[in-house]
Motif scaffolding. Structure first.
Motif, PDB file in Angstrom:
ATOM      1  N   GLN A  96       0.805  -1.099   0.770  1.00  0.00           N
ATOM      2  CA  GLN A  96       0.148  -0.053  -0.290  1.00  0.00           C
ATOM      3  C   GLN A  96       1.037   1.312   0.092  1.00  0.00           C
ATOM      4  OE1 GLN A  96      -2.588  -0.382   3.622  1.00  0.00           O
ATOM      5  NE2 GLN A  96      -3.237  -2.029   2.748  1.00  0.00           N
ATOM      6  N   VAL A  97       1.829   1.262   0.793  1.00  0.00           N
ATOM      7  CA  VAL A  97       3.000   2.200   0.590  1.00  0.00           C
ATOM      8  C   VAL A  97       3.582   2.253  -0.975  1.00  0.00           C
ATOM      9  CG1 VAL A  97       5.207   2.978   1.532  1.00  0.00           C
ATOM     10  CG2 VAL A  97       3.259   2.144   2.918  1.00  0.00           C
ATOM     11  N   GLN A  98       3.610   1.361  -1.255  1.00  0.00           N
ATOM     12  CA  GLN A  98       4.666   1.820  -2.941  1.00  0.00           C
ATOM     13  C   GLN A  98       3.227   2.134  -3.211  1.00  0.00           C
ATOM     14  OE1 GLN A  98       7.304   1.670  -4.069  1.00  0.00           O
ATOM     15  NE2 GLN A  98       8.670   0.290  -2.560  1.00  0.00           N
ATOM     16  N   ALA A  99       1.722   1.351  -3.610  1.00  0.00           N
ATOM     17  CA  ALA A  99       0.876   2.126  -4.115  1.00  0.00           C
ATOM     18  C   ALA A  99       0.327   3.235  -4.436  1.00  0.00           C
ATOM     19  CB  ALA A  99       0.160   1.853  -4.116  1.00  0.00           C
ATOM     20  N   ALA A 100       0.983   4.091  -2.803  1.00  0.00           N
ATOM     21  CA  ALA A 100       0.579   5.858  -2.581  1.00  0.00           C
ATOM     22  C   ALA A 100       2.013   6.009  -3.278  1.00  0.00           C
ATOM     23  CB  ALA A 100       0.915   5.808  -0.961  1.00  0.00           C
ATOM     24  N   TRP A 101       3.317   5.708  -3.735  1.00  0.00           N
ATOM     25  CA  TRP A 101       3.976   6.320  -4.357  1.00  0.00           C
ATOM     26  C   TRP A 101       4.002   5.955  -5.902  1.00  0.00           C
ATOM     27  CZ3 TRP A 101       8.590   9.187  -3.673  1.00  0.00           C
ATOM     28  CH2 TRP A 101       8.925   9.159  -2.221  1.00  0.00           C
ATOM     29  N   GLY A 102       2.715   5.668  -6.314  1.00  0.00           N
ATOM     30  CA  GLY A 102       3.045   5.003  -7.574  1.00  0.00           C
ATOM     31  C   GLY A 102       3.383   4.108  -7.846  1.00  0.00           C
TER      32      GLY A 102
END
Length: 372
Positions: A247-253
């Motif tokens: 989820q953290v990585q997804a927030a970074w795109g």
């Protein structure tokens, strides 16, 4: 009294010296070109190497630990948990024992790891195609188009060093060492998934072929993912969700979308640029095909294809993708073997030209506004 060593054992490894010297020369050329360009434009060259983009995030983790995040105007949240812990841990430790700050410690780690990576790449290349190809492989890695990142306080050199030596350990049958190095790589970058896959697939093929696996191979395969899994678990526990890291990585795109973002990026370009990018991707596919035709050892081939695959199927910022593929040094083995067939007086000018081109591109990118 022990018998004296034979002269051949006392002589330094000339191929290794050539590999390390050639690689170091590429980095010096890059730094000199950057210094000249920075002086001409009035920019601060050293700051671009250790004080911008991802380097800032690593230094912040080194100095304050995890827990920092930024909310962008569009509402996206960028958390420092996206950055794996080994580099900031080394920055913190080195700055504690040397009179340097964490940012400078990051450069020292990166530059030292660059030499270690060149050494490991040379060993892998020599094992597969002979010492001359091993030397050229190390130097070609130093003139990769985005090789300027190897001079920055980034994780590319540290990860590549661990990956190269892990693969070399597998090629030599030293599975426990390979697993330990892979575990360390798993604390460095998420791309370690490709290295974990390389060890696992190699062991699986050996099991199918031999119908048994030595205990040391099993141990190495079990050790390999521990670093990567440990950090994923740490983020999950800290954030209270098992998939928190993703989820953290997804927030970074940086989510995995199967290449949809890449296709959309190409479709949005003017047609000349789109054709050029498609040609570059075709060249990349051709290099992968050459690696297969070259019959590279299975662990090296799986690792190379894995790094390329992970770099292309994510939704990351497009400009970072060439940098993300840089640890896939196996892509450079076919041109290294081809260059090994020509005379030194021809190979040296070719490498020098590539080094200057790479350095010029690096200075242009580092002194520009966008992240590498």
């Amino acid at each position: 009294m022990s018998p004296p060593l034979p002269p051949s054992a006392r002589r330094p490894d000339r191929a290794l010296l050539a590999a390390l010297g050639g690689y170091a020369a590429t980095r010096v050329i890059g730094l000199v070109v950057l210094a000249v360009a920075a002086a001409a434009t009035g920019e601060d060259g050293p700051h671009r190497l250790k004080g911008r983009w991802d380097s800032v995030w690593y230094v912040r983790v080194a100095e304050h630990g995890y827990g920092y995040q930024v909310t962008l105007p569009n509402g996206d949240v960028h958390s420092d948990l996206a950055f794996f812990p080994l580099l900031p841990a080394l920055e913190r430790g080195l700055s504690a024992v040397l009179p340097v700050d964490a940012a400078t410690a990051g450069l020292l780690v990166s530059w030292t790891a660059g030499l270690a990576a060149a050494w490991g790449i040379h060993r892998c290349g020599s094992h597969v195609a002979g010492p001359r190809a091993g030397v050229l492989l190390a130097v070609l890695w130093g003139v990769y188009p985005t090789a300027f990142v190897q001079s920055m306080a980034y994780t590319e050199t540290l990860f590549t060093a661990l990956a190269a030596w892990s693969l070399y350990a597998v090629l030599r049958g030293r599975w426990i060492l390979a697993g330990a190095l892979c575990a360390a790589a798993g604390l460095t970058r998420p791309t370690a998934a490709a290295l974990i896959a390389a060890l696992g697939v190699t062991a699986l093929v050996a099991l199918v072929r031999d119908r048994r696996l030595p205990a040391r191979t099993v141990a190495g395969v079990l050790i390999a993912p521990l670093g990567w899994l440990a950090y994923i678990a740490y983020v999950g526990v800290r954030e209270g969700a098992p998939t928190a890291y993703f989820q953290v990585q997804a927030a970074w795109g940086n989510s995995i979308d199967g290449g949809v973002a890449l296709a959309r990026f190409i479709a949005g370009l003017p047609w000349p640029a789109a054709l050029g990018l498609c040609a570059a991707l075709a060249l990349l596919g051709g290099l992968v095909a050459l690696c297969v035709r070259q019959r590279q050892p299975l662990p090296l081939l799986v690792y190379t294809v894995g790094v390329v695959f992970v770099s292309l199927v994510g939704a990351a910022y497009f400009g970072s993708r060439p940098r993300l593929m840089m640890p896939a040094f196996g892509l450079l083995l076919p041109p290294a073997v081809a260059l090994a067939r020509v005379r030194t007086r021809t190979a040296v000018p070719v490498l020098a030209g590539l080094a200057l081109a790479s350095a010029a591109y690096g200075a242009f990118t580092l002194l520009g506004p966008g992240p590498p």
